[in-house]
Design an enzyme around this catalytic site. Structure first.
Site, PDB file in Angstrom:
ATOM      1  N   ARG A  50      33.714  39.800  23.811  1.00 28.39           N
ATOM      2  CA  ARG A  50      34.672  39.268  24.574  1.00 28.39           C
ATOM      3  C   ARG A  50      33.891  38.197  25.412  1.00 28.39           C
ATOM      4  O   ARG A  50      32.930  38.646  25.960  1.00 28.39           O
ATOM      5  CB  ARG A  50      35.095  40.404  25.543  1.00 28.39           C
ATOM      6  CG  ARG A  50      36.012  39.920  26.580  1.00 28.39           C
ATOM      7  CD  ARG A  50      36.682  40.851  27.389  1.00 28.39           C
ATOM      8  NE  ARG A  50      37.438  40.349  28.516  1.00 28.39           N
ATOM      9  CZ  ARG A  50      37.241  40.380  29.632  1.00 28.39           C
ATOM     10  NH1 ARG A  50      36.062  40.953  30.117  1.00 28.39           N
ATOM     11  NH2 ARG A  50      37.857  39.664  30.675  1.00 28.39           N
ATOM     12  N   GLU A  96      36.603  45.905  30.003  1.00 28.39           N
ATOM     13  CA  GLU A  96      35.382  45.751  30.489  1.00 28.39           C
ATOM     14  C   GLU A  96      35.312  47.185  31.147  1.00 28.39           C
ATOM     15  O   GLU A  96      36.079  47.684  31.813  1.00 28.39           O
ATOM     16  CB  GLU A  96      35.273  44.926  31.731  1.00 28.39           C
ATOM     17  CG  GLU A  96      34.821  43.618  31.513  1.00 28.39           C
ATOM     18  CD  GLU A  96      34.564  42.667  32.802  1.00 28.39           C
ATOM     19  OE1 GLU A  96      34.028  43.125  33.672  1.00 28.39           O
ATOM     20  OE2 GLU A  96      35.147  41.415  32.860  1.00 28.39           O
ATOM     21  N   ASP A 118      22.209  28.364  37.351  1.00 24.17           N
ATOM     22  CA  ASP A 118      22.123  27.222  36.576  1.00 24.17           C
ATOM     23  C   ASP A 118      21.438  27.441  35.255  1.00 24.17           C
ATOM     24  O   ASP A 118      21.591  26.868  34.265  1.00 24.17           O
ATOM     25  CB  ASP A 118      20.923  26.558  37.331  1.00 24.17           C
ATOM     26  CG  ASP A 118      21.775  25.715  38.467  1.00 24.17           C
ATOM     27  OD1 ASP A 118      22.588  26.080  38.841  1.00 24.17           O
ATOM     28  OD2 ASP A 118      20.905  25.152  39.358  1.00 24.17           O
ATOM     29  N   TYR A 155      35.817  50.102  36.898  1.00 20.84           N
ATOM     30  CA  TYR A 155      34.306  50.587  37.145  1.00 20.84           C
ATOM     31  C   TYR A 155      34.260  51.669  37.940  1.00 20.84           C
ATOM     32  O   TYR A 155      33.234  52.390  37.599  1.00 20.84           O
ATOM     33  CB  TYR A 155      33.715  49.383  37.732  1.00 20.84           C
ATOM     34  CG  TYR A 155      33.126  48.170  36.860  1.00 20.84           C
ATOM     35  CD1 TYR A 155      32.143  48.198  36.041  1.00 20.84           C
ATOM     36  CD2 TYR A 155      33.984  47.149  36.646  1.00 20.84           C
ATOM     37  CE1 TYR A 155      31.854  47.113  35.169  1.00 20.84           C
ATOM     38  CE2 TYR A 155      34.068  46.164  35.825  1.00 20.84           C
ATOM     39  CZ  TYR A 155      32.801  46.257  35.116  1.00 20.84           C
ATOM     40  OH  TYR A 155      32.444  45.150  34.218  1.00 20.84           O
ATOM     41  N   HIS A 165      37.282  32.758  33.663  1.00 17.29           N
ATOM     42  CA  HIS A 165      36.776  33.797  34.219  1.00 17.29           C
ATOM     43  C   HIS A 165      35.948  33.427  35.406  1.00 17.29           C
ATOM     44  O   HIS A 165      34.836  33.210  35.608  1.00 17.29           O
ATOM     45  CB  HIS A 165      35.686  34.435  33.414  1.00 17.29           C
ATOM     46  CG  HIS A 165      34.896  35.937  33.429  1.00 17.29           C
ATOM     47  ND1 HIS A 165      35.192  37.034  32.629  1.00 17.29           N
ATOM     48  CD2 HIS A 165      34.620  36.176  34.874  1.00 17.29           C
ATOM     49  CE1 HIS A 165      34.543  37.975  33.196  1.00 17.29           C
ATOM     50  NE2 HIS A 165      34.271  37.734  34.577  1.00 17.29           N
ATOM     51  N   ASN A 219      40.130  46.348  33.224  1.00 15.41           N
ATOM     52  CA  ASN A 219      38.985  46.251  33.548  1.00 15.41           C
ATOM     53  C   ASN A 219      38.662  47.624  34.501  1.00 15.41           C
ATOM     54  O   ASN A 219      39.611  47.421  35.476  1.00 15.41           O
ATOM     55  CB  ASN A 219      38.124  45.186  34.218  1.00 15.41           C
ATOM     56  CG  ASN A 219      38.212  44.037  33.303  1.00 15.41           C
ATOM     57  OD1 ASN A 219      38.352  44.169  31.847  1.00 15.41           O
ATOM     58  ND2 ASN A 219      37.599  42.997  33.711  1.00 15.41           N
ATOM     59  N   GLN A 237      28.092  33.404  33.923  1.00 15.74           N
ATOM     60  CA  GLN A 237      27.291  34.476  34.085  1.00 15.74           C
ATOM     61  C   GLN A 237      26.192  34.314  32.836  1.00 15.74           C
ATOM     62  O   GLN A 237      25.021  35.092  33.198  1.00 15.74           O
ATOM     63  CB  GLN A 237      27.857  35.935  34.185  1.00 15.74           C
ATOM     64  CG  GLN A 237      28.559  36.131  35.271  1.00 15.74           C
ATOM     65  CD  GLN A 237      29.586  37.454  35.223  1.00 15.74           C
ATOM     66  OE1 GLN A 237      30.519  37.482  34.523  1.00 15.74           O
ATOM     67  NE2 GLN A 237      28.965  38.556  35.696  1.00 15.74           N
ATOM     68  N   HIS A 276      25.221  25.735  44.806  1.00 15.71           N
ATOM     69  CA  HIS A 276      24.010  24.494  45.267  1.00 15.71           C
ATOM     70  C   HIS A 276      24.096  24.148  46.711  1.00 15.71           C
ATOM     71  O   HIS A 276      23.186  24.031  47.232  1.00 15.71           O
ATOM     72  CB  HIS A 276      24.517  23.378  44.374  1.00 15.71           C
ATOM     73  CG  HIS A 276      23.951  23.512  42.781  1.00 15.71           C
ATOM     74  ND1 HIS A 276      24.680  22.839  41.832  1.00 15.71           N
ATOM     75  CD2 HIS A 276      23.306  24.500  42.115  1.00 15.71           C
ATOM     76  CE1 HIS A 276      24.265  23.468  40.557  1.00 15.71           C
ATOM     77  NE2 HIS A 276      23.212  24.440  40.895  1.00 15.71           N
ATOM     78  N   GLU A 278      40.689  39.231  35.521  1.00 15.59           N
ATOM     79  CA  GLU A 278      40.597  39.907  36.846  1.00 15.59           C
ATOM     80  C   GLU A 278      40.990  39.068  38.247  1.00 15.59           C
ATOM     81  O   GLU A 278      40.338  38.582  39.216  1.00 15.59           O
ATOM     82  CB  GLU A 278      39.391  40.511  37.340  1.00 15.59           C
ATOM     83  CG  GLU A 278      38.785  41.412  36.483  1.00 15.59           C
ATOM     84  CD  GLU A 278      37.598  42.419  36.832  1.00 15.59           C
ATOM     85  OE1 GLU A 278      37.028  42.015  38.032  1.00 15.59           O
ATOM     86  OE2 GLU A 278      37.024  43.352  36.326  1.00 15.59           O
TER      87      GLU A 278
HETATM   88  C1  BGC Z   1      33.958  41.104  36.479  1.00 19.00           C
HETATM   89  C2  BGC Z   1      32.352  40.514  35.804  1.00 19.00           C
HETATM   90  C3  BGC Z   1      31.439  41.620  36.701  1.00 19.00           C
HETATM   91  C4  BGC Z   1      31.593  42.818  36.656  1.00 19.00           C
HETATM   92  C5  BGC Z   1      30.538  43.587  37.455  1.00 19.00           C
HETATM   93  C6  BGC Z   1      34.012  42.234  36.957  1.00 19.00           C
HETATM   94  O1  BGC Z   1      34.524  42.342  38.093  1.00 19.00           O
HETATM   95  O2  BGC Z   1      34.789  40.619  35.242  1.00 19.00           O
HETATM   96  O3  BGC Z   1      32.337  39.310  35.785  1.00 19.00           O
HETATM   97  O4  BGC Z   1      30.223  40.932  36.185  1.00 19.00           O
HETATM   98  O5  BGC Z   1      33.119  43.097  37.025  1.00 19.00           O
HETATM   99  O6  BGC Z   1      30.767  43.372  38.827  1.00 19.00           O
END
Ligand code: BGC
Length: 522
Positions: free
Chosen positions: A112, A415, A87, A345, A157, A343, A54, A74, A202
């Site tokens: 990290r 994360e 890239d 979100y 990753h 992680n 990333q 690609h 993950e």
């Molecule tokens: C991943 C990251 C990703 C982030 C947000 C996680 O699932 O480890 O690589 O950018 O979420 O989507």
């Protein structure tokens, strides 16, 4: 928890806390009748994260091999939402010294990062090690150490060397050995200065999206079989690398090694419905338990075992689509992580749903639940992502009760962060960090969840898998139109710096309503 506005929410200032949890699936807000003076202890780790594909760019520089993300994007240039690839990304291969300065600015003690397997082993196998790859990571890691920043290094990753993808990727049992070989190379190269390792990032997102659907490369769409093979061999590869470290490297290098698992919080859509509660539990077992249970208890959860075995049988398979571990493998897996890397979100509301919604066979069909997000939860940047801070506390408790306490380990949140569409005045991100970190403090102090650290995703705007550069998670803005990939701190960088410095969350700090913010120019 929206609408904190009028209430004085300075955590530090007020004592006498009272907390009323949200009624599941409704928009009833959290109520605060006062706030505690909880703070982050001095030894609490604050970090920021990125991952190799990333940020690094330089996809073919210095003899780097192709990863399957390079090759896939690609070949399929329109795969990402904006037709982009990584890239160049943030060009951290060339800009890593600047990245280190940014981490210093934040005052964050940990970084990290992940290693690109094909940058070190261009063919994937250990018969050829790239000098350039070796040097690049040595320089980066030394730069971090010089700046007094502890590297937390992830081995994988998602950017698998393409030659190994050609051999079937994680569906191939030999991958377990290849990963062990790669891990050995890396422990030998950097174990003198890296003391915190995670094997995989993950595995659920990687296997489910990449092998079971088309959402991530390699987009195999081998639903119902591919995601389980990937799960199985990734788990074994993790455990083998753990045992290798434990036996050959830990005695002289004295580090810690764990794994990072991810989970949405699964909230029953209707908290008083037994079916919805069962659906939420099924989701957590099928998506998190399937990884966590083998690592922390030795084998797949009974629920998962029975569910996939029965579904397979009904569908006419002679053998289960989910492979079995031998007794020896169970022993190798059990207790193979020194901490629980988590992680998180977002959250979803769960209810059982009929199979016609999903492809058959598939992990989704096996799970048998439908996911939605409550209309009152804000959606700042992507369809999958909405803000429900209370879910974080609930998930921390779930992980603690099921895996952490039993193993006498701690959680490192590896994360957490918010996606939006960009901009330096990122108030939604600011609010997200305050609220999610506050939930972490509640889990730690009121629920006694053992949490050792928190790593924000992400240091800067990066390439975002299927979204390309359309959605942003960064504390720093990156100008992707400038050849230098110029970085600028967003307001959220200032907030994070302040939290790290004061070890407290001041809800007034950089709040759009706060008079203090009005005089604060970027
Ligand atoms: C991943 C990251 C990703 C982030 C947000 C996680 O699932 O480890 O690589 O950018 O979420 O989507």
């Amino acid at each position: 928890m929206r609408g904190k506005s009028g209430v004085a929410l300075s955590v530090a200032a007020l004592a006498c806390f009272s907390f009323l949890s949200t009624v599941a699936g409704t928009s009833e807000p959290l109520m605060y009748t006062g706030l505690s003076n909880y703070t982050f202890p001095d030894d609490f780790i604050f970090g920021v994260a990125t991952s190799a594909y990333q940020v690094e760019g330089a996809w073919n520089v210095g003899g780097k091999g192709e990863s399957m993300w390079d090759t896939y994007l690609h070949k399929h240039p329109n795969y990402t939402a904006d037709g982009s690839n990584a890239d160049i990304a943030t060009d951290s291969y060339h800009n890593y010294k600047e990245d280190v300065k940014m981490i210093q600015y934040l005052g964050s003690s940990h970084y990290r990062l992940s290693l690109s397997w094909p940058r070190i082993l261009p063919k994937g196998t250990d018969n050829y090690i790239s000098e350039d790859g070796k040097r690049y990571y040595r320089n980066l890691l030394e730069e971090l150490i010089k700046a007094n920043i502890t590297p937390m290094v992830t081995l994988f990753h998602w950017d698998l060397p393409n030659p190994l993808m050609d051999l079937g990727g994680w569906t191939n049992p030999k991958m377990v050995d290849y990963f062990e070989d790669y891990a050995r190379v890396v422990f030998e190269l950097y174990g003198d200065i890296v003391k915190v390792w995670t094997t995989m990032n993950e595995p659920h997102q990687h296997c489910y999206n990449g092998y079971g659907t088309t959402y991530f490369a390699p987009a195999l769409n081998a639903h119902g079989i591919g995601e389980y093979l990937c799960t199985h061999y990734i788990l074994l590869a993790h455990a083998k690398a753990y045992r290798l470290y434990d036996k050959e490297f830990r005695p002289k290098q004295h580090g810690q090694l764990g794994i990072t698992l991810d989970a949405f919080w699964a909230e029953p859509k209707n908290a008083s419905s037994q079916e919805d509660r069962d659906g939420a539990e099924a989701y957590l077992q099928m998506h998190l338990g399937i990884y966590a249970h083998p690592i922390f208890s030795g084998n797949y959860p009974d629920f998962v075992r029975q569910r996939v075995d029965n579904m397979s049988l009904q569908q006419g398979f002679t053998r289960s689509r989910l492979p079995y571990f031998s007794q020896e493998e169970v022993e190798m897996l059990k207790g193979s992580s020194d901490f629980f890397g988590l992680n998180h979100y977002t959250s979803y509301l769960m209810s059982p749903c009929a199979g016609e919604n999903y492809q058959k066979p598939s992990m989704d069909d096996d799970t048998g639940v439908c996911l939605e997000q409550h209309p009152s939860w804000t959606k700042p940047g992507a369809d999958w992502f909405s803000v429900y801070p209370e879910g974080f506390r609930k998930l921390l408790n779930f992980v603690n009760n099921n895996y952490v306490q039993k193993n006498n380990i701690s959680i490192i949140v590896t994360e957490n962060g918010l996606c939006d569409h960009g901009g330096l005045k990122d108030y939604e991100r600011i609010a997200y960090y305050k609220k999610y970190l506050y939930q972490l403090l509640l889990a730690k102090n009121l629920d006694n969840v053992n949490i050792q650290g928190y790593v924000a995703w992400t240091l800067m705007d990066v390439f975002e898998w299927s979204d390309g550069y359309k959605t942003k998670f960064g504390l720093f803005h990156v100008d992707f139109n400038s050849p230098e990939r110029t970085r600028t701190p967003k307001l959220s960088a200032k907030l994070y710096k302040e939290i790290v410095r004061t070890r407290q969350i001041d809800f007034d700090y950089l709040s759009p309503e706060s008079s203090r913010y009005q005089s604060n120019k970027l």
